[in-house]
Structure formats: structure tokens, C-alpha cells
Scaffold this motif. Structure first.
Motif, PDB file in Angstrom:
ATOM      1  N   GLU A  58      50.279 -24.989 -50.169  1.00  0.00           N
ATOM      2  CA  GLU A  58      50.902 -25.326 -51.447  1.00  0.00           C
ATOM      3  C   GLU A  58      52.108 -26.231 -51.234  1.00  0.00           C
ATOM      4  O   GLU A  58      52.270 -27.245 -51.923  1.00  0.00           O
ATOM      5  N   ALA A  59      52.942 -25.896 -50.259  1.00  0.00           N
ATOM      6  CA  ALA A  59      54.116 -26.721 -49.947  1.00  0.00           C
ATOM      7  C   ALA A  59      53.696 -28.109 -49.467  1.00  0.00           C
ATOM      8  O   ALA A  59      54.318 -29.117 -49.816  1.00  0.00           O
ATOM      9  N   LEU A  61      50.970 -29.799 -50.291  1.00  0.00           N
ATOM     10  CA  LEU A  61      50.523 -30.605 -51.431  1.00  0.00           C
ATOM     11  C   LEU A  61      51.693 -31.031 -52.314  1.00  0.00           C
ATOM     12  O   LEU A  61      51.749 -32.175 -52.775  1.00  0.00           O
ATOM     13  N   LYS A  62      52.635 -30.135 -52.539  1.00  0.00           N
ATOM     14  CA  LYS A  62      53.804 -30.491 -53.351  1.00  0.00           C
ATOM     15  C   LYS A  62      54.609 -31.597 -52.682  1.00  0.00           C
ATOM     16  O   LYS A  62      55.063 -32.538 -53.345  1.00  0.00           O
ATOM     17  N   SER A  63      54.784 -31.499 -51.388  1.00  0.00           N
ATOM     18  CA  SER A  63      55.511 -32.524 -50.641  1.00  0.00           C
ATOM     19  C   SER A  63      54.772 -33.861 -50.698  1.00  0.00           C
ATOM     20  O   SER A  63      55.368 -34.916 -50.925  1.00  0.00           O
ATOM     21  N   PRO A 122      46.775 -21.161 -55.836  1.00  0.00           N
ATOM     22  CA  PRO A 122      48.048 -21.898 -55.810  1.00  0.00           C
ATOM     23  C   PRO A 122      47.885 -23.347 -55.343  1.00  0.00           C
ATOM     24  O   PRO A 122      48.523 -24.249 -55.871  1.00  0.00           O
ATOM     25  N   MET A 123      46.997 -23.565 -54.375  1.00  0.00           N
ATOM     26  CA  MET A 123      46.766 -24.941 -53.919  1.00  0.00           C
ATOM     27  C   MET A 123      46.045 -25.753 -54.987  1.00  0.00           C
ATOM     28  O   MET A 123      46.354 -26.923 -55.201  1.00  0.00           O
ATOM     29  N   ARG A 124      45.102 -25.134 -55.679  1.00  0.00           N
ATOM     30  CA  ARG A 124      44.412 -25.834 -56.773  1.00  0.00           C
ATOM     31  C   ARG A 124      45.422 -26.246 -57.844  1.00  0.00           C
ATOM     32  O   ARG A 124      45.393 -27.371 -58.339  1.00  0.00           O
ATOM     33  N   SER A 126      48.604 -26.756 -57.439  1.00  0.00           N
ATOM     34  CA  SER A 126      49.441 -27.839 -56.897  1.00  0.00           C
ATOM     35  C   SER A 126      48.720 -29.175 -56.996  1.00  0.00           C
ATOM     36  O   SER A 126      49.329 -30.198 -57.317  1.00  0.00           O
ATOM     37  N   LYS A 128      46.398 -29.887 -59.233  1.00  0.00           N
ATOM     38  CA  LYS A 128      46.356 -30.216 -60.659  1.00  0.00           C
ATOM     39  C   LYS A 128      47.691 -30.801 -61.109  1.00  0.00           C
ATOM     40  O   LYS A 128      47.734 -31.829 -61.787  1.00  0.00           O
ATOM     41  N   GLU A 129      48.766 -30.146 -60.729  1.00  0.00           N
ATOM     42  CA  GLU A 129      50.100 -30.632 -61.102  1.00  0.00           C
ATOM     43  C   GLU A 129      50.352 -32.031 -60.533  1.00  0.00           C
ATOM     44  O   GLU A 129      50.859 -32.912 -61.222  1.00  0.00           O
ATOM     45  N   GLY A 130      49.979 -32.231 -59.275  1.00  0.00           N
ATOM     46  CA  GLY A 130      50.187 -33.532 -58.634  1.00  0.00           C
ATOM     47  C   GLY A 130      49.343 -34.628 -59.250  1.00  0.00           C
ATOM     48  O   GLY A 130      49.839 -35.731 -59.526  1.00  0.00           O
TER      49      GLY A 130
END
Length: 197
Positions: A58-59, A61-63, A122-124, A126, A128-130
């Protein structure tokens, strides 16, 4: 150097290293030990920075998306060029960085989307948000192009931005499968048609 700064730098080093490796091998094929070894971080310290492999993913993908949209913002920022020219510069950069194996970690969404969407909620989310952030920026660029008269569309900016992103994501996957830029060239031509350029 304060411990919090070192800790933050080490965490970023782990994420950057993982991004480069996973852009080539995928998420499941890469073990944490491989990332830590490549990053020069002791094996036992992973859980100091991340609570689990899912939290790490998750971190990661957010990064990745934070860096990606910052780069998009730079390319799409108002300048001496029209909004359409800036948008086409974004697609040109995509062509150069997203389509083949030597993407230096810049094609993580293309590489991991299908793989991790079913592995971790949570990765999905992340992803989607990205990807929503990317589509929002494309929609804003299209709206800017409507305002400055450099492009026109059928529908709303958001109605065009989403399928454009989907088109380019799919074209990037096909470019990898065929080891050819032909799908990207097709996406470029269709993008010009959709934007009436």
C-alpha cells in the motif's frame, strides 16, 4: 542527522528500490529480502518501517502515485503552450516511460494493476485512489483545452478522461505483450481523434 530523518530516508530508499524491482518482476515474484538486500537495509528491520507486506504494498503504491501525479502536474502546468500541447506532451512522456521493460520503475500501475487488485483490498484501494488522481488531472487538462480553444470533445472532460486513461493503460499492456510501440501509436491516434486535434 536526526533518527527520524534517517528513518524516513531509509523507508523511502526501500520503497524506491522495490518500485524499480517490481516494475520488472511484479509484486508476488519479489520477496522482501530481495528488496532489503538491494536497498542495503538489514533484513530484520523491515517491520520497523512497515507492519506487513500488505502495508508495504500500500505504501509502495501511494509513493508511486504521489511521484507520478507530481510529474503530471509539472507537465500539465500552464506554460507558453496550449492545454492540448501540454496534454499531448504528457502522452508522449507516457510513450517514453510506460511501454517497455526499461521503465526504471515508472510503469508500476501498468505492471501491478491486474496482479494486486485481487490480492489485497488496501492495495486495490490505493490503485483506485491513484488512478482516480491521474484521471482527475487529465480531465482538468481537457477542461483547460476547452477554455483555451486548443481542443474539443464530445461529452464532459471527465467522460473523455476516463476512457483515455483506460485506452493508454490497455495500450501499454499490449505494447509489453507484442514488444512493439504499435499499440501506443494507435492510442496516440485515437487520443487525437477524441480531442479533435
Amino acid at each position: 542527522m536526526p533518527a527520524t530523518v534517517r528513518s524516513s530516508g531509509t523507508r523511502r530508499n526501500i520503497l524506491d528500490t522495490a518500485q524499480r524491482i517490481m516494475a520488472h518482476k511484479g509484486y508476488s515474484a519479489v520477496g522482501i529480502n530481495e528488496v532489503l538486500k538491494e536497498a542495503g537495509v538489514p533484513k530484520g528491520s523491515f517491520y520497523h518501517y512497515f507492519t506487513s507486506k500488505d502495508a508495504f504494498g500500500e505504501a509502495l503504491l501511494k509513493s508511486y502515485f504521489a511521484d507520478y501525479v507530481a510529474d503530471m502536474d509539472r507537465i500539465l502546468a500552464p506554460s507558453g503552450r496550449s492545454a492540448a500541447e501540454r496534454l499531448m506532451a504528457y502522452w508522449q512522456q507516457w510513450r517514453e516511460t510506460q511501454s517497455f521493460d526499461h521503465c526504471q520503475g515508472k510503469c508500476l500501475a501498468v505492471k501491478l494493476s491486474a496482479e494486486v487488485a485481487d490480492l489485497s483490498e488496501p492495495m486495490r484501494l490505493s490503485l483506485k485512489e491513484g488512478t482516480d488522481a491521474v484521471v482527475d488531472r487529465i480531465a482538468r487538462a481537457i477542461a483547460d483545452g476547452l477554455k483555451d480553444g486548443s481542443l474539443s470533445i464530445d461529452g464532459t472532460p471527465r467522460d473523455v478522461a476516463r476512457p483515455l486513461y483506460d485506452l493508454w493503460l490497455g495500450a501499454s499492456v499490449m505494447a509489453k505483450i507484442h514488444r512493439s510501440l504499435a499499440p501506443i501509436d494507435t492510442a496516440t491516434a485515437l487520443t487525437r481523434q477524441l480531442l479533435h486535434l
